[in-house]
Design a protein around this motif. Structure first.
Motif, PDB file in Angstrom:
ATOM      1  N   GLU A  38      40.390  15.344   8.925  1.00 44.91           N
ATOM      2  CA  GLU A  38      39.125  15.711   8.291  1.00 44.91           C
ATOM      3  C   GLU A  38      38.370  14.453   7.889  1.00 44.91           C
ATOM      4  O   GLU A  38      38.972  13.479   7.461  1.00 44.91           O
ATOM      5  CB  GLU A  38      39.422  16.567   7.040  1.00 44.91           C
ATOM      6  CG  GLU A  38      38.183  17.190   6.445  1.00 44.91           C
ATOM      7  CD  GLU A  38      38.507  18.148   5.296  1.00 44.91           C
ATOM      8  OE1 GLU A  38      39.572  18.039   4.673  1.00 44.91           O
ATOM      9  OE2 GLU A  38      37.647  19.018   5.031  1.00 44.91           O
ATOM     10  N   LYS A  39      37.066  14.517   8.040  1.00 49.91           N
ATOM     11  CA  LYS A  39      36.239  13.402   7.597  1.00 49.91           C
ATOM     12  C   LYS A  39      35.484  13.860   6.354  1.00 49.91           C
ATOM     13  O   LYS A  39      34.923  14.957   6.335  1.00 49.91           O
ATOM     14  CB  LYS A  39      35.271  13.026   8.704  1.00 49.91           C
ATOM     15  CG  LYS A  39      34.691  11.678   8.506  1.00 49.91           C
ATOM     16  CD  LYS A  39      33.985  11.183   9.732  1.00 49.91           C
ATOM     17  CE  LYS A  39      33.017  10.116   9.247  1.00 49.91           C
ATOM     18  NZ  LYS A  39      31.807  10.056   9.996  1.00 49.91           N
ATOM     19  N   GLY A  40      35.518  13.048   5.325  1.00 44.82           N
ATOM     20  CA  GLY A  40      34.868  13.467   4.083  1.00 44.82           C
ATOM     21  C   GLY A  40      34.032  12.363   3.474  1.00 44.82           C
ATOM     22  O   GLY A  40      33.471  11.540   4.187  1.00 44.82           O
ATOM     23  N   PHE A  41      33.958  12.372   2.163  1.00 46.17           N
ATOM     24  CA  PHE A  41      33.138  11.417   1.425  1.00 46.17           C
ATOM     25  C   PHE A  41      34.035  10.486   0.622  1.00 46.17           C
ATOM     26  O   PHE A  41      35.062  10.901   0.112  1.00 46.17           O
ATOM     27  CB  PHE A  41      32.237  12.154   0.426  1.00 46.17           C
ATOM     28  CG  PHE A  41      31.242  13.068   1.081  1.00 46.17           C
ATOM     29  CD1 PHE A  41      29.937  12.649   1.276  1.00 46.17           C
ATOM     30  CD2 PHE A  41      31.611  14.345   1.480  1.00 46.17           C
ATOM     31  CE1 PHE A  41      29.009  13.496   1.875  1.00 46.17           C
ATOM     32  CE2 PHE A  41      30.693  15.194   2.076  1.00 46.17           C
ATOM     33  CZ  PHE A  41      29.395  14.768   2.273  1.00 46.17           C
ATOM     34  N   ARG A  42      33.603   9.242   0.509  1.00 41.69           N
ATOM     35  CA  ARG A  42      34.344   8.320  -0.356  1.00 41.69           C
ATOM     36  C   ARG A  42      33.342   7.490  -1.164  1.00 41.69           C
ATOM     37  O   ARG A  42      32.294   7.102  -0.640  1.00 41.69           O
ATOM     38  CB  ARG A  42      35.227   7.386   0.456  1.00 41.69           C
ATOM     39  CG  ARG A  42      36.084   6.531  -0.472  1.00 41.69           C
ATOM     40  CD  ARG A  42      36.802   5.388   0.206  1.00 41.69           C
ATOM     41  NE  ARG A  42      37.896   5.830   1.014  1.00 41.69           N
ATOM     42  CZ  ARG A  42      38.070   5.464   2.284  1.00 41.69           C
ATOM     43  NH1 ARG A  42      37.215   4.685   2.882  1.00 41.69           N
ATOM     44  NH2 ARG A  42      39.104   5.884   2.950  1.00 41.69           N
ATOM     45  N   ALA A  43      33.668   7.234  -2.430  1.00 39.69           N
ATOM     46  CA  ALA A  43      32.802   6.400  -3.275  1.00 39.69           C
ATOM     47  C   ALA A  43      33.681   5.641  -4.243  1.00 39.69           C
ATOM     48  O   ALA A  43      34.876   5.909  -4.355  1.00 39.69           O
ATOM     49  CB  ALA A  43      31.793   7.272  -4.013  1.00 39.69           C
ATOM     50  N   LYS A  44      33.050   4.697  -4.980  1.00 42.40           N
ATOM     51  CA  LYS A  44      33.885   3.847  -5.830  1.00 42.40           C
ATOM     52  C   LYS A  44      34.294   4.525  -7.140  1.00 42.40           C
ATOM     53  O   LYS A  44      35.251   4.102  -7.782  1.00 42.40           O
ATOM     54  CB  LYS A  44      33.204   2.504  -6.086  1.00 42.40           C
ATOM     55  CG  LYS A  44      31.861   2.610  -6.759  1.00 42.40           C
ATOM     56  CD  LYS A  44      31.252   1.231  -6.923  1.00 42.40           C
ATOM     57  CE  LYS A  44      29.859   1.401  -7.537  1.00 42.40           C
ATOM     58  NZ  LYS A  44      29.048   0.275  -7.560  1.00 42.40           N
ATOM     59  N   SER A  45      33.585   5.570  -7.569  1.00 43.41           N
ATOM     60  CA  SER A  45      33.958   6.244  -8.818  1.00 43.41           C
ATOM     61  C   SER A  45      33.684   7.736  -8.660  1.00 43.41           C
ATOM     62  O   SER A  45      32.905   8.147  -7.791  1.00 43.41           O
ATOM     63  CB  SER A  45      33.119   5.698  -9.981  1.00 43.41           C
ATOM     64  OG  SER A  45      31.787   6.179  -9.851  1.00 43.41           O
ATOM     65  N   PRO A  46      34.286   8.571  -9.506  1.00 37.77           N
ATOM     66  CA  PRO A  46      34.035  10.013  -9.404  1.00 37.77           C
ATOM     67  C   PRO A  46      32.550  10.332  -9.567  1.00 37.77           C
ATOM     68  O   PRO A  46      32.028  11.238  -8.923  1.00 37.77           O
ATOM     69  CB  PRO A  46      34.832  10.612 -10.566  1.00 37.77           C
ATOM     70  CG  PRO A  46      35.787   9.569 -11.003  1.00 37.77           C
ATOM     71  CD  PRO A  46      35.253   8.240 -10.564  1.00 37.77           C
ATOM     72  N   GLU A  47      31.862   9.559 -10.420  1.00 43.68           N
ATOM     73  CA  GLU A  47      30.435   9.822 -10.644  1.00 43.68           C
ATOM     74  C   GLU A  47      29.634   9.562  -9.372  1.00 43.68           C
ATOM     75  O   GLU A  47      28.806  10.381  -8.964  1.00 43.68           O
ATOM     76  CB  GLU A  47      29.895   8.927 -11.778  1.00 43.68           C
ATOM     77  CG  GLU A  47      30.389   9.317 -13.157  1.00 43.68           C
ATOM     78  CD  GLU A  47      31.820   8.866 -13.432  1.00 43.68           C
ATOM     79  OE1 GLU A  47      32.341   8.013 -12.668  1.00 43.68           O
ATOM     80  OE2 GLU A  47      32.418   9.369 -14.402  1.00 43.68           O
ATOM     81  N   LEU A  54      26.750  15.772  -3.650  1.00 36.32           N
ATOM     82  CA  LEU A  54      25.729  16.757  -4.019  1.00 36.32           C
ATOM     83  C   LEU A  54      24.372  16.440  -3.398  1.00 36.32           C
ATOM     84  O   LEU A  54      23.477  17.282  -3.388  1.00 36.32           O
ATOM     85  CB  LEU A  54      25.626  16.864  -5.541  1.00 36.32           C
ATOM     86  CG  LEU A  54      26.920  17.366  -6.206  1.00 36.32           C
ATOM     87  CD1 LEU A  54      26.782  17.425  -7.707  1.00 36.32           C
ATOM     88  CD2 LEU A  54      27.334  18.722  -5.661  1.00 36.32           C
ATOM     89  N   ALA A  55      24.227  15.230  -2.846  1.00 36.61           N
ATOM     90  CA  ALA A  55      22.970  14.894  -2.181  1.00 36.61           C
ATOM     91  C   ALA A  55      22.884  15.551  -0.802  1.00 36.61           C
ATOM     92  O   ALA A  55      21.814  15.651  -0.221  1.00 36.61           O
ATOM     93  CB  ALA A  55      22.846  13.384  -2.039  1.00 36.61           C
ATOM     94  N   SER A  56      24.017  16.010  -0.277  1.00 38.25           N
ATOM     95  CA  SER A  56      24.014  16.612   1.065  1.00 38.25           C
ATOM     96  C   SER A  56      24.023  18.139   0.937  1.00 38.25           C
ATOM     97  O   SER A  56      24.897  18.718   0.288  1.00 38.25           O
ATOM     98  CB  SER A  56      25.262  16.126   1.824  1.00 38.25           C
ATOM     99  OG  SER A  56      25.771  17.140   2.657  1.00 38.25           O
ATOM    100  N   ALA A  57      23.035  18.780   1.586  1.00 42.41           N
ATOM    101  CA  ALA A  57      22.906  20.243   1.471  1.00 42.41           C
ATOM    102  C   ALA A  57      24.156  20.926   2.023  1.00 42.41           C
ATOM    103  O   ALA A  57      24.676  21.884   1.444  1.00 42.41           O
ATOM    104  CB  ALA A  57      21.667  20.707   2.223  1.00 42.41           C
ATOM    105  N   GLU A  58      24.687  20.382   3.147  1.00 43.11           N
ATOM    106  CA  GLU A  58      25.861  21.009   3.754  1.00 43.11           C
ATOM    107  C   GLU A  58      27.074  20.896   2.822  1.00 43.11           C
ATOM    108  O   GLU A  58      27.808  21.861   2.617  1.00 43.11           O
ATOM    109  CB  GLU A  58      26.158  20.339   5.093  1.00 43.11           C
ATOM    110  CG  GLU A  58      27.107  21.177   5.924  1.00 43.11           C
ATOM    111  CD  GLU A  58      27.602  20.444   7.159  1.00 43.11           C
ATOM    112  OE1 GLU A  58      26.982  19.452   7.560  1.00 43.11           O
ATOM    113  OE2 GLU A  58      28.628  20.889   7.702  1.00 43.11           O
ATOM    114  N   ALA A  59      27.223  19.707   2.230  1.00 44.12           N
ATOM    115  CA  ALA A  59      28.364  19.516   1.329  1.00 44.12           C
ATOM    116  C   ALA A  59      28.225  20.387   0.085  1.00 44.12           C
ATOM    117  O   ALA A  59      29.205  20.931  -0.415  1.00 44.12           O
ATOM    118  CB  ALA A  59      28.485  18.048   0.945  1.00 44.12           C
ATOM    119  N   ARG A  60      26.989  20.549  -0.404  1.00 43.84           N
ATOM    120  CA  ARG A  60      26.784  21.409  -1.579  1.00 43.84           C
ATOM    121  C   ARG A  60      27.273  22.818  -1.293  1.00 43.84           C
ATOM    122  O   ARG A  60      27.895  23.473  -2.119  1.00 43.84           O
ATOM    123  CB  ARG A  60      25.314  21.450  -1.985  1.00 43.84           C
ATOM    124  CG  ARG A  60      24.891  20.276  -2.847  1.00 43.84           C
ATOM    125  CD  ARG A  60      23.686  20.615  -3.720  1.00 43.84           C
ATOM    126  NE  ARG A  60      22.526  21.010  -2.962  1.00 43.84           N
ATOM    127  CZ  ARG A  60      21.674  20.160  -2.394  1.00 43.84           C
ATOM    128  NH1 ARG A  60      21.871  18.862  -2.499  1.00 43.84           N
ATOM    129  NH2 ARG A  60      20.628  20.580  -1.726  1.00 43.84           N
TER     130      ARG A  60
END
Ligand SMILES: C[S@@+](CC[C@H](N)C(=O)[O-])C[C@H]1O[C@@H](n2cnc3c(N)ncnc32)[C@H](O)[C@@H]1O
Length: 309
Positions: A38-47, A54-60
């Motif tokens: 699976e390909k998902g999202f990664r960022a440096k902090s939970p925030e 939440l910026a992506s309509a599909e992910a929302r």
């Protein structure tokens, strides 16, 4: 959007009582088999992660069906509360904290904070039968889930991994404390329930100090001590040998990036595993894990005497 994307991999979503929903094997899986990628999202902090998702309509849309973690942390003047009020990109302000909470309580650490919509449906276990492996390219949040249970996973069995592999190596009370404070739930996995019924929580001694896993950049020989400390915990006579092997195999998958800095006695096998991982063959990697365990089961090991066998 495919409403049941897990079905294509032979997985079934079921209601599992106190744990909520969870993914169950719809067919038999062999040890070493890759359950799915699976390909998902990664960022440096939970925030940052919540904002990105939440910026992506599909992910929302994918987020909306997920479990909402405890919302109590959003009450009062916590950092989360401040963040959720300040960020508020949603048209409906009351909906944002709920979605933020969903992202937060369905994400996990894997070289950063990751959110993967199918992965978010797996429950935690302190005796996991599967583990998550990161796939290249490493800048992307691209993962696979691999069967680590030596006996494979039979149809109808819940597929579970450890939300925090450090947890596997501490006694019941401490495990539950960590899961409760980091994830907001009281662990009801099979291992915790068996240990609870055996009364292990009551006569628990203080858990040994468990050093944190170092990140890839920080890897050094301190990990030798870390690994030894974990083995000592695994020698706890209350844990059956088969379960210890299973716990260790999950840890092995998780620790593979640290090779070959772990215990010198395991240096060779870890180096091989590392090479296999580098060559981006998680399947082969997991087969190696399986082979390692069958050998270990037959011969025993100075580091891991099969006392509970
Ligand atoms: C990532 S979600 C997993 C899917 C979730 N069960 C659902 O219904 O969507 C994590 C949540 O599942 C529940 N959960 C997962 N593992 C659990 C366990 N071992 N014991 C009790 N609850 C668990 C907790 O409520 C936790 O906050």
């Amino acid at each position: 959007m495919d409403l049941e994307p897990w079905a294509a991999y032979g997985l079934e979503l079921q209601d599992l009582g106190p744990k909520g929903r969870g993914l169950v094997a719809g067919k038999d899986f062999r040890c070493g088999e890759v359950l799915f990628r699976e390909k998902g999202f990664r960022a440096k902090s939970p925030e940052h992660l919540a904002l990105e998702v939440l910026a992506s309509a599909e992910a929302r849309a994918q987020v909306s069906h997920l479990h909402t973690g405890p919302l109590c942390h959003l009450e009062g003047e916590t950092d989360d509360e401040k963040f959720s009020r300040a960020a508020m990109p949603e048209p409906c302000p009351t909906e944002f904290p709920r979605k933020y909470s969903k992202v937060r309580f369905n994400s996990f650490e894997l070289n950063g904070c990751c959110f993967l919509p199918i992965m978010a449906l797996f429950n935690h276990s302190c005796a996991p039968n599967a583990a998550i492996t990161q796939l290249p390219p490493h800048e992307e949040c691209h993962t696979a889930m691999v069967v680590v249970a030596e006996q494979g996973i039979a149809r109808g069995t819940e597929i579970v991994y450890s939300y925090n592999s450090d947890c596997l190596f501490v006694p019941l009370r401490e495990r539950r404390k960590r899961l409760l404070s980091n994830w907001g739930f009281l662990c009801k996995c099979s291992r915790c329930q068996v240990e609870e019924e055996a009364g292990l929580e009551d006569d628990e001694e203080e858990p040994p100090e468990m050093p944190q896993l170092l990140s890839w950049e920080e890897v050094d020989l301190k990990n030798v001590n870390l690994f030894q400390a974990r083995h000592e915990v695994l020698h706890h006579p209350g844990i059956p040998f088969s379960e210890r092997k299973q716990i260790f195999s999950a840890q092995l998958a998780a620790a593979v990036q640290l090779a070959p800095y772990l215990h010198p006695s395991l240096g060779t096998i870890y180096e091989e595993l590392h090479d296999l991982c580098e060559a981006s063959k998680p399947h082969t990697h997991a087969e190696k894990v399986a082979k390692f365990f069958s050998e270990l089961g037959e011969t025993g090991n100075a580091l891991w005497p099969p006392t509970g066998k």
